[in-house]
Design a protein around this motif. Structure first.
Motif, mmCIF file in Angstrom:
data_model
loop_
_atom_site.group_PDB
_atom_site.id
_atom_site.type_symbol
_atom_site.label_atom_id
_atom_site.label_comp_id
_atom_site.label_asym_id
_atom_site.label_seq_id
_atom_site.Cartn_x
_atom_site.Cartn_y
_atom_site.Cartn_z
ATOM 1 N N ILE A 154 0.834 -1.209 0.000
ATOM 2 C CA ILE A 154 0.000 0.000 0.000
ATOM 3 C C ILE A 154 0.864 1.253 0.000
ATOM 4 N N SER A 155 1.891 1.272 0.850
ATOM 5 C CA SER A 155 2.755 2.446 0.932
ATOM 6 C C SER A 155 3.471 2.710 -0.378
ATOM 7 N N GLY A 156 4.061 1.660 -0.962
ATOM 8 C CA GLY A 156 4.794 1.828 -2.214
ATOM 9 C C GLY A 156 3.910 2.263 -3.360
ATOM 10 N N ALA A 157 2.751 1.615 -3.516
ATOM 11 C CA ALA A 157 1.849 1.938 -4.618
ATOM 12 C C ALA A 157 1.298 3.360 -4.483
ATOM 13 N N THR A 158 0.906 3.742 -3.291
ATOM 14 C CA THR A 158 0.365 5.090 -3.068
ATOM 15 C C THR A 158 1.409 6.159 -3.345
ATOM 16 N N CYS A 159 2.642 5.893 -2.929
ATOM 17 C CA CYS A 159 3.718 6.855 -3.134
ATOM 18 C C CYS A 159 3.999 7.060 -4.622
ATOM 19 N N ILE A 160 3.987 5.983 -5.373
ATOM 20 C CA ILE A 160 4.209 6.083 -6.815
ATOM 21 C C ILE A 160 3.090 6.886 -7.478
ATOM 22 N N ILE A 161 1.859 6.658 -7.050
ATOM 23 C CA ILE A 161 0.714 7.348 -7.648
ATOM 24 C C ILE A 161 0.794 8.850 -7.430
ATOM 25 N N PHE A 162 1.045 9.299 -6.181
ATOM 26 C CA PHE A 162 1.032 10.748 -5.965
ATOM 27 C C PHE A 162 2.307 11.418 -6.482
ATOM 28 N N SER A 163 3.380 10.646 -6.719
ATOM 29 C CA SER A 163 4.563 11.243 -7.356
ATOM 30 C C SER A 163 4.276 11.555 -8.818
ATOM 31 N N VAL A 164 3.405 10.759 -9.430
ATOM 32 C CA VAL A 164 3.019 11.006 -10.828
ATOM 33 C C VAL A 164 2.038 12.170 -10.915
ATOM 34 N N ILE A 165 1.120 12.260 -9.945
ATOM 35 C CA ILE A 165 0.135 13.346 -9.938
ATOM 36 C C ILE A 165 0.818 14.701 -9.802
ATOM 37 N N GLY A 166 1.825 14.797 -8.924
ATOM 38 C CA GLY A 166 2.566 16.038 -8.758
ATOM 39 C C GLY A 166 1.938 16.983 -7.754
ATOM 40 N N LYS A 167 2.443 18.214 -7.715
ATOM 41 C CA LYS A 167 2.054 19.186 -6.689
ATOM 42 C C LYS A 167 0.756 19.922 -6.996
ATOM 43 N N GLY A 168 0.180 19.730 -8.158
ATOM 44 C CA GLY A 168 -0.976 20.521 -8.555
ATOM 45 C C GLY A 168 -2.269 20.185 -7.849
ATOM 46 N N HIS A 169 -2.302 19.128 -7.071
ATOM 47 C CA HIS A 169 -3.536 18.696 -6.397
ATOM 48 C C HIS A 169 -3.278 18.707 -4.893
ATOM 49 N N GLY A 170 -3.363 19.902 -4.282
ATOM 50 C CA GLY A 170 -2.949 20.105 -2.900
ATOM 51 C C GLY A 170 -3.519 19.135 -1.889
ATOM 52 N N GLY A 171 -4.857 19.126 -1.729
ATOM 53 C CA GLY A 171 -5.474 18.267 -0.732
ATOM 54 C C GLY A 171 -5.277 16.791 -1.014
ATOM 55 N N VAL A 172 -5.389 16.422 -2.288
ATOM 56 C CA VAL A 172 -5.201 15.021 -2.669
ATOM 57 C C VAL A 172 -3.767 14.595 -2.408
ATOM 58 N N LEU A 173 -2.826 15.482 -2.714
ATOM 59 C CA LEU A 173 -1.411 15.169 -2.538
ATOM 60 C C LEU A 173 -1.071 14.904 -1.080
ATOM 61 N N ILE A 174 -1.466 15.802 -0.190
ATOM 62 C CA ILE A 174 -1.127 15.636 1.223
ATOM 63 C C ILE A 174 -1.855 14.435 1.818
ATOM 64 N N GLY A 175 -3.072 14.166 1.343
ATOM 65 C CA GLY A 175 -3.806 12.995 1.828
ATOM 66 C C GLY A 175 -3.115 11.696 1.442
ATOM 67 N N ARG A 176 -2.681 11.591 0.190
ATOM 68 C CA ARG A 176 -1.979 10.385 -0.246
ATOM 69 C C ARG A 176 -0.620 10.262 0.445
ATOM 70 N N GLU A 177 0.023 11.403 0.691
ATOM 71 C CA GLU A 177 1.312 11.369 1.383
ATOM 72 C C GLU A 177 1.164 10.830 2.792
#
Length: 505
Positions: free
Chosen positions: A381-404
């Protein structure tokens, strides 16, 4: 005829056949005030351990800056290295809040700018390799812990007076060497001086102290944010020096280790100090078994460990698993400045999240869940989630911090479980050495984090993407290890082999 009561002295010499584990269980099965105070005392070094590990988050942060001219090419969105030095200035003025501003590292390449942080983790790695076996032999757990904490804190204190990045890197390297055995010595001491019933709760104290250290570091960094970065080192190193002296005076050694070294009188004295009223001499291994560790050879435990094929295979699988977890765990904490959020608030969130993960792990998870399946799930879960939000990038503030936060929480759970798992995988005669080597594999993973963090300032795939991929791939190696839930700690290699009749290898 009435049966006579035996005195405590007679009980000590009673010739009963009893293993070390059974004797420890019988002697200190109940948790008392003295044991609680010892748990608190032995946990203190991890408070300062975490501060020296993550102090670079603030001491190496990129300070805020502003344009000083009316040049239209200078805006808040401009790249600092594309501007002339006459067009901008640091907001902190003459006070260097970071090594970046003091030594003009804002445009330096990632390898050079990350040299002090990398030096620290390289020191951790080499220090663990050099010092790992001393906790099982000549120095013992207590002395190694005290010396390590003292060296770590003195080097941190000296770092505050560094004239340039080269000297600073040397002090960070020495700090890393000193810090290397701290976490393992704390974990082993906590688990070896309480009964099986309280093992997980005792271990939790060390982990919670680690998270509290991050919170303390964040608080100090916030209060000194307008002062020199050198002040931060002074405020975190001086209490560490004091704590090492307190531990040396008041801390007890592991009675298990003393018994394995043949120091029965010293072990009994420790057990009395821990509040035991029932002392029974155990049946110690014979000298020709190779399990009672002589103090004259500090590397005998490593020789015993590498002399068994099953132990070597288990050690390799554990080290590779820990490498991926270490790369992810330390990288996530060191990368908080790359998320685009307030660095102090994000650090507090991360520390509180890790604190919650420790409580969940040791108050419930350890007692009710298997180690292997839990580690596999959290790593995935940790690895897959980290890969996903690294692809999304910084443009999605709330989503980014939630996935982090989700990824970090699972990484913290995996980190907690793997260290406790390692303690249970190896017997007392080699436990400190084996666990330290596994820990060093974790530290080796963190060696690459500073450079990846700096690269991640340009593209998150280079940092969070790399963290997630390593975590995902290495997590599957847990399938090569046996389950240890509910099993007693073994003292000799023979006992471990007998208990692991159903092990995978």
């Amino acid at each position: 005829m009435e049966r006579n009561e035996k005195s405590p002295e007679e009980e000590i010499t009673t010739p009963l056949i009893m293993s070390v584990d059974e004797m420890i269980e019988q002697s200190i099965g109940r948790l008392n005030l003295i044991q609680i105070l010892q748990i608190f005392l032995v946990s203190i070094p991890t408070f300062f351990d975490s501060q020296q590990t993550f102090i670079t988050v603030f001491a190496h942060a990129l300070p805020t800056w502003s344009c000083t001219t009316s040049n239209t090419s200078c805006t808040s969105n401009s790249k600092l290295c594309d501007l002339s030095k006459t067009d901008w200035a640091w907001d902190s003025g003459n006070v260097h809040t970071s090594i970046i501003s003091e030594w003009d590292l804002q445009c330096a390449n990632s390898l050079f700018a990350g040299m002090p942080a990398t030096s620290y983790f390289v020191g951790c790695f080499l220090g663990g390799l050099l010092l790992a076996t001393l906790g099982d032999s000549s120095l013992g757990r207590k002395n190694l812990l005290c010396i390590s904490t003292l060296v770590m804190s003195l080097a941190a204190f000296a770092s505050a007076f560094s004239p340039n990045i080269w000297v600073y890197s040397i002090f960070r390297f020495i700090c890393g060497i000193g810090r290397a055995p701290v976490a393992i010595c704390v974990l082993v001491l906590l688990t070896e001086r309480v009964s099986k019933r309280w093992r997980a709760q005792a271990a939790m104290a060390g982990f919670m102290s680690f998270s509290l250290g991050i919170l303390g570091l964040t608080g100090i960094a916030f209060l000194t944010r307008d002062l020199s970065w050198r002040t931060l080192y002074l405020w975190t190193s001086i209490p560490g020096i004091i704590s090492s002296l307190l531990c040396y005076v008041f801390l007890y050694e592991s009675p298990r280790l003393l018994l394995m070294q043949g120091r029965e009188k010293d072990a009994m004295a420790v057990l009395r100090g821990l509040g035991s009223n029932t002392l029974i001499s155990p049946s110690l291994p014979n000298d020709n078994t190779g399990q009672k560790l002589p103090k004259t050879n500090p590397f005998i435990s490593l020789k015993i460990l590498l002399g068994r094929k099953w132990a070597v295979k288990r050690l390799i699988a554990s080290m590779l698993l820990s490498f991926g977890i270490g790369l992810m765990y330390f990288g996530m904490f060191l990368s908080v400045g790359n998320l685009g959020f307030d660095i102090y608030l994000t650090s507090v969130f991360n520390a509180l999240l890790s604190l919650f993960s420790y409580m969940l792990t040791f108050l419930w998870w350890i007692q009710h869940c298997n180690r292997r399946s839990s580690l596999l799930g959290f790593c995935t879960i940790s690895g897959a989630t980290c890969i996903i939000f690294s692809v999304i990038g910084k443009g999605h503030g709330g989503v980014l911090i939630g996935r982090e936060l989700i990824s970090l929480f699972c990484a913290c759970m995996a980190y907690n479980l793997v260290l406790m798992y390692m303690v249970e995988l190896f017997p007392t005669c080699v436990r400190n050495s084996a666990t330290s080597l596994v820990r060093q594999a974790m530290i080796l993973g963190s060696v690459f984090d500073p450079m990846l963090v700096l690269l991640g300032r340009k593209n998150m795939i280079y940092s969070y993407g790399a963290f997630g991929l390593a975590m995902l791939l290495c997590g599957f190696l847990v399938l090569c290890l046996p389950e240890t839930r509910g099993k007693a700690l073994c003292d000799t290699m023979e006992e471990q082999e007998f208990m692991d009749q159903d092990k995978i290898f």
